[in-house]
Design an enzyme around this catalytic site. Structure first.
Site, PDB file in Angstrom:
ATOM      1  N   LYS A   1     -75.370 -14.637 -11.262  1.00  0.00           N
ATOM      2  CA  LYS A   1     -75.166 -16.090 -11.319  1.00  0.00           C
ATOM      3  C   LYS A   1     -75.579 -16.749  -9.999  1.00  0.00           C
ATOM      4  CE  LYS A   1     -71.543 -15.582 -14.777  1.00  0.00           C
ATOM      5  NZ  LYS A   1     -70.099 -15.471 -15.076  1.00  0.00           N
TER       6      LYS A   1
ATOM      7  N   GLN B   1     -64.381 -15.657 -12.072  1.00  0.00           N
ATOM      8  CA  GLN B   1     -64.869 -14.562 -12.909  1.00  0.00           C
ATOM      9  C   GLN B   1     -63.705 -13.791 -13.542  1.00  0.00           C
ATOM     10  OE1 GLN B   1     -68.268 -13.920 -13.530  1.00  0.00           O
ATOM     11  NE2 GLN B   1     -67.476 -12.480 -15.050  1.00  0.00           N
TER      12      GLN B   1
ATOM     13  N   ASP C   1     -67.443 -23.469 -16.817  1.00  0.00           N
ATOM     14  CA  ASP C   1     -67.333 -22.410 -17.837  1.00  0.00           C
ATOM     15  C   ASP C   1     -66.800 -22.990 -19.154  1.00  0.00           C
ATOM     16  OD1 ASP C   1     -68.293 -19.900 -17.223  1.00  0.00           O
ATOM     17  OD2 ASP C   1     -66.490 -19.259 -16.132  1.00  0.00           O
TER      18      ASP C   1
END
Ligand code: NAD
Length: 293
Positions: free
Chosen positions: A52, A96, A119
């Site tokens: 990412k 994460q 997200d």
């Protein structure tokens, strides 16, 4: 059979994002800045976060990786999240998953400001998605919608079976495809671990989205001729012939299903790269929204 090339499509999306970024630079507008928080040293998580951050650099974003030790307390993580919420320089950030067991995932995701939740996991953004309001669509379902749209796969009036009802893949996927939108207007069945006679359902599907996390679960005898098949699964399967000792397997038995399907995503190189591209797209959106405020 047409291979849905997520690698190529995501590269195209990244080019589009990079050109939006260079236009921002030309107009002296602040470029998007994504931060990623990684707690602990889970191998797969480190790989994902690394990819990412690298993707941010590729499109001209700023990025910050915050690595915290495994023993970080929930309070310490919440303090870090508050700092990111308050930092005007950060447009969006992700934490994460999975988090270490002593930290409550839900509490952490709830602490992220919805405007920075690129997200799309915060209940506010999930609710907005459900109501078809402007939101951050979580990256994996968003990437699949984008693949379906760019490959012009017919979805309107079609029967879709989504295998899996998770909050991050199956559930949002089923909502999006049933909505009135590009790659939507489908009639959707959500299957899960308690579904009886799954094969009878998948055999009637024009499109199957397999997101259950069981390697090579969907076999050719479970689909109808010319179905489109989207494989979301990513599982590390031990393989001594590989230097790293494992291979990445999808949820679809590619060898048999690809002979019967009209479209299919490979693993790797299908949904995975799309997920990263859509995270970047959400971060660009966060920046554009902040700029417009
Ligand atoms: P999850 O474990 O949260 O959910 C799995 C779902 O599958 C559950 O809803 C369960 O009811 C269902 N299920 C389990 N066994 C089943 C069975 N025998 N029949 C029917 N349904 C069954 O998983 P998830 O987070 O949604 O992830 C699914 C897979 O997708 C995993 O392999 C994961 O690694 C992968 N994934 C890939 C990406 C990507 O970027 N490509 C992103 C997220 C997840």
């Amino acid at each position: 059979m047409i291979l849905l090339d997520g690698k190529q499509t995501s590269a195209q999306i990244k080019e589009e994002i990079a050109s939006a970024v260079s236009e921002m630079q030309n107009n002296n507008i602040k470029v998007p800045h994504l931060a990623a928080v990684l707690v602990g040293t889970n191998g797969a998580s480190m790989t994902y976060v690394g990819a990412k951050v690298k993707a941010c650099e590729l499109v001209g974003f700023e990025s910050t990786l915050i690595e915290l030790p495994e023993e970080t307390s929930e309070d310490e993580l919440l303090t870090q999240i508050k700092a990111l919420n308050d930092d005007l320089n950060i447009d969006g950030f992700i934490v994460q998953l999975p988090l270490p067991k002593h930290i409550d995932d839900q509490k952490v995701l709830m602490a992220i400001h919805p405007d920075k939740d690129v997200d799309g996991f915060h209940p506010m953004n999930v609710g907005r998605l459900t109501l078809d309001l402007p939101t951050f669509i979580s990256a994996t379902p968003y990437g699949i919608m984008e693949l379906l749209e760019r490959y012009e796969i017919p979805t309107s009036g079609k029967h879709v079976v989504v295998i899996g009802r998770s909050h991050i893949v199956g559930r949002p996927m089923s909502i999006l495809m049933s909505q009135k939108r590009p790659a939507g207007n489908a009639t959707v069945t959500v299957a899960h671990s308690r579904t009886a006679n799954l094969a009878a359902l998948t055999k009637t599907a024009d499109i199957v989205v397999a997101a259950l996390g069981i390697p090579e679960f969907l076999t050719a005898d479970m689909i109808k001729e010319d179905a489109a098949v989207i494989d979301v699964g990513i599982t590390r399967v031990s393989d001594d012939s590989k230097k790293r000792g494992y291979r990445i397997a999808g949820d679809v038995h590619f060898e048999s299903v690809s002979k019967k399907a009209s479209y299919i995503t490979p693993v790797p190189g299908g949904v995975g790269p799309m997920t990263i591209a859509m995270l970047l797209k959400n971060t660009l959106l966060a920046r554009q929204r902040a700029e417009a405020d």
